[in-house]
Design a protein around this motif. Structure first.
Motif, short mmCIF file in Angstrom:
data_model
loop_
_atom_site.label_atom_id
_atom_site.label_comp_id
_atom_site.label_asym_id
_atom_site.label_seq_id
_atom_site.Cartn_x
_atom_site.Cartn_y
_atom_site.Cartn_z
N LEU A 19 67.89 92.26 50.82
CA LEU A 19 66.51 92.29 51.60
C LEU A 19 66.90 93.21 52.53
O LEU A 19 65.98 94.41 52.87
N TYR A 20 67.70 93.53 53.23
CA TYR A 20 67.91 94.27 54.06
C TYR A 20 68.51 95.90 54.26
O TYR A 20 67.49 96.66 54.29
N LEU A 22 66.72 97.21 51.33
CA LEU A 22 65.56 97.38 50.81
C LEU A 22 64.07 97.80 51.93
O LEU A 22 63.04 97.91 51.60
N GLN A 23 64.63 96.69 52.88
CA GLN A 23 63.57 96.74 54.44
C GLN A 23 62.49 97.89 54.80
O GLN A 23 63.99 98.98 54.96
N ASN A 24 61.49 98.59 55.17
CA ASN A 24 61.49 99.48 55.19
C ASN A 24 61.47 100.75 54.66
O ASN A 24 61.61 102.29 55.06
N PRO A 27 58.05 99.73 49.27
CA PRO A 27 57.89 98.49 50.99
C PRO A 27 57.30 97.52 48.72
O PRO A 27 56.95 97.55 48.41
N ARG A 34 54.45 88.63 52.17
CA ARG A 34 56.00 89.20 52.94
C ARG A 34 56.63 87.75 51.74
O ARG A 34 57.83 88.18 52.12
N ALA A 37 59.27 89.05 49.18
CA ALA A 37 61.02 89.01 49.81
C ALA A 37 61.47 88.08 49.24
O ALA A 37 62.45 88.14 49.04
N TRP A 38 60.87 86.78 49.63
CA TRP A 38 61.92 85.65 49.99
C TRP A 38 61.41 84.69 47.96
O TRP A 38 62.91 84.68 48.20
N TYR A 91 57.55 95.19 43.82
CA TYR A 91 57.21 95.50 44.50
C TYR A 91 56.87 96.69 44.18
O TYR A 91 56.87 97.41 43.01
N LYS A 176 71.20 103.76 55.51
CA LYS A 176 69.34 103.44 55.84
C LYS A 176 69.97 104.65 57.15
O LYS A 176 68.30 105.28 56.84
#
Length: 488
Positions: A19-20, A22-24, A27, A34, A37-38, A91, A176
């Motif tokens: 998840l880190y 894929l963050q930003n 989407p 939200r 992601a969970w 996603y 990143k």
């Protein structure tokens, strides 16, 4: 039970790192929000835990032949396919982008595990050999040895899991930082280039899994036992693959940036050529206006004198004189309307400032200026034209975004020793300016075409060994350009 709990914790941490990554970057689909992601976190954790601990699956996949490390390749492939399907469901974006990101995640995971595992095994085996020597020498009892080994298993797991998860986090963080453009904007050819390094890394992982260990009966033979040099070779190759995955993104970003700069340079050259033609045309128009105004003023004066003579001769009646006077007054008023607000001592800067003043009048912007062309400083008029054009264009654009009362631009110039200063102050919307490459970043949507004004000014002042600085104070943006005069 304890070890299964630790396994689950490890897989949750790995899912969190996914998840880190894929963050930003890409989407979640709007309909999931939200929760998407969970759901991916839950899927990744449960899938990997089930694959690692399902005896039923092992029997279906391997039967009695479970003593070979190559068997784990099948589970790795199953985990990758399931994760990709769920990732694609939750996603947004192209499947090629999702495939690339998931491939990066698994490559970093596997190469980090092998790199840390080799070092971890070397340390653990060295420590166990030392304990064995103490038992042989009678310095340790066998019961104490087994108790210490049991504790060592837990400590070893924490060091190993923490070590390779830490390497994964560091790799993703660096990766990143090199994402200079959204992944969604990457071309298909770019993805093929970027996936080359992860594909090599996964090929290495498959090769190592095939030869890592094999079991015959109750005897397990590992790669390290067959070749002690692998304690050094495996981590080195794994780290090289890890670095290649991360830095391939950096190389690609730099190639894209270079291509953009090339396009900006072409655009800048075209803009430069257009500006040269425009300035030449405006110079001719400016000279024509001055000449026409001079000639018309002389013409009006001559006509007034002629009317006076005709009146004295009694040829001109009062009505005709009145109408002729009104006509000449109107002509004089029209001539006075051809007003050049700025006379700077140079036709190029005259044209630019008067044109910008006209735009400001149309936009309702208060524009005041105290500018004289620095004739004795050896600064080219064309370079000053670039500075004035871009600085005033940016000031006008900023004033368009503010309230009527704060629409103002103040221009001034002055010399100090061998230094020539150009200061432009303007109202702005109060938002803190964002920097990119040492200059203000454009707020326009098409940054590729509109973000070069400040860069052009910076390049121009640097040619004169000068500086460009800006600050904000009380709702006013202040741009200060300093240029050095030529020697002599």
């Amino acid at each position: 039970m304890v070890w299964q709990g630790l396994d689950l914790l490890e897989y949750i941490c790995k899912a969190g790192l996914l998840l880190y990554l894929l963050q930003n970057v890409i989407p979640v689909k709007d309909k999931y929000g939200r929760a998407g992601a969970w759901l991916l976190l839950l899927q990744s954790s449960v899938t990997h835990f089930w694959l690692a601990n399902s005896q039923w699956l092992d029997e279906r996949l391997y039967g009695d032949s479970r003593g070979n490390s190559a068997n784990s390749i099948v589970k790795l492939f199953i985990a990758f396919v399931i994760s990709f399907l769920v990732f694609d469901l939750l996603y947004q974006g192209r499947r090629l982008a999702k495939l690339y990101l998931l491939l990066v995640f698994y490559t970093v995971q596997e190469t980090a595990r092998f790199a840390v595992h080799s070092v971890w095994m070397l340390v653990i085996m060295g420590y166990l050999d030392r304990l064995s020597e103490q038992i042989i020498a009678g310095q340790m009892k066998i019961e104490a040895y087994y108790s210490l080994v049991e504790k060592l298993q837990l400590a070893g797991w924490i060091l190993f899991a923490g070590g390779y998860l830490g390497v994964m986090y560091l790799a993703f963080r660096i990766y990143k930082n090199y994402l200079k453009e959204p992944v969604a904007q990457t071309a298909n050819q770019g993805f093929f280039f970027l996936m080359l390094a992860p594909a090599i890394g996964m090929s290495l992982d498959v090769a190592l899994r095939i030869i890592f260990y094999r079991q015959e009966g109750v005897q397990i033979e590992s790669l390290y036992e067959r070749h002690n040099s692998m304690y050094a070779v495996v981590p080195v190759i794994s780290l090289l693959c890890l670095v290649s995955v991360v830095y391939s993104r950096k190389i690609y970003s730099e190639l894209i940036q270079a291509e953009r700069e090339k396009q900006n340079l072409i655009f800048y050259k075209q803009q430069l050529a257009d500006m040269i033609d425009h300035v030449r045309e405006m110079e001719q128009l400016y000279d024509g206006i001055r000449s026409m105004r001079h000639d018309i003023n002389n013409y009006v004066a001559d006509m007034e004198q002629l009317l006076q003579i005709k009146e004295e001769q009694g040829i001109l009646t009062g009505t005709v004189k009145k109408e002729a006077g009104q006509y000449l007054a109107g002509m004089q008023q029209a001539v006075d309307g051809i007003f050049l607000q700025f006379s700077t001592g140079n036709p190029v800067t005259d044209v630019i400032l008067n044109r910008k003043a006209q735009i400001c009048r149309q936009e309702g912007i208060e524009f005041t200026g105290d500018f004289l062309f620095p004739a004795g400083f050896g600064i080219e008029a064309f370079d000053l034209g670039i500075l004035l054009n871009n600085a005033l264009d940016n000031a006008i654009e900023a004033c368009r975004k503010v309230e009527q009362g704060r629409r103002l631009i103040r221009l001034r110039s002055y010399g100090k020793g061998r230094m020539f200063f150009l200061v432009v102050e303007n109202g702005y919307d109060g938002k803190p300016p964002k920097e990119e490459g040492g200059v203000c970043r454009t707020t326009k949507r098409d940054a590729q075409l509109h973000g070069i004004g400040m860069k052009n000014m910076k390049s121009c002042v640097e040619r004169y060994f000068g500086t460009m600085e800006y600050e904000t104070r009380q709702g006013i943006f202040v741009l200060t350009l300093m240029l050095q005069a030529e020697e002599g």
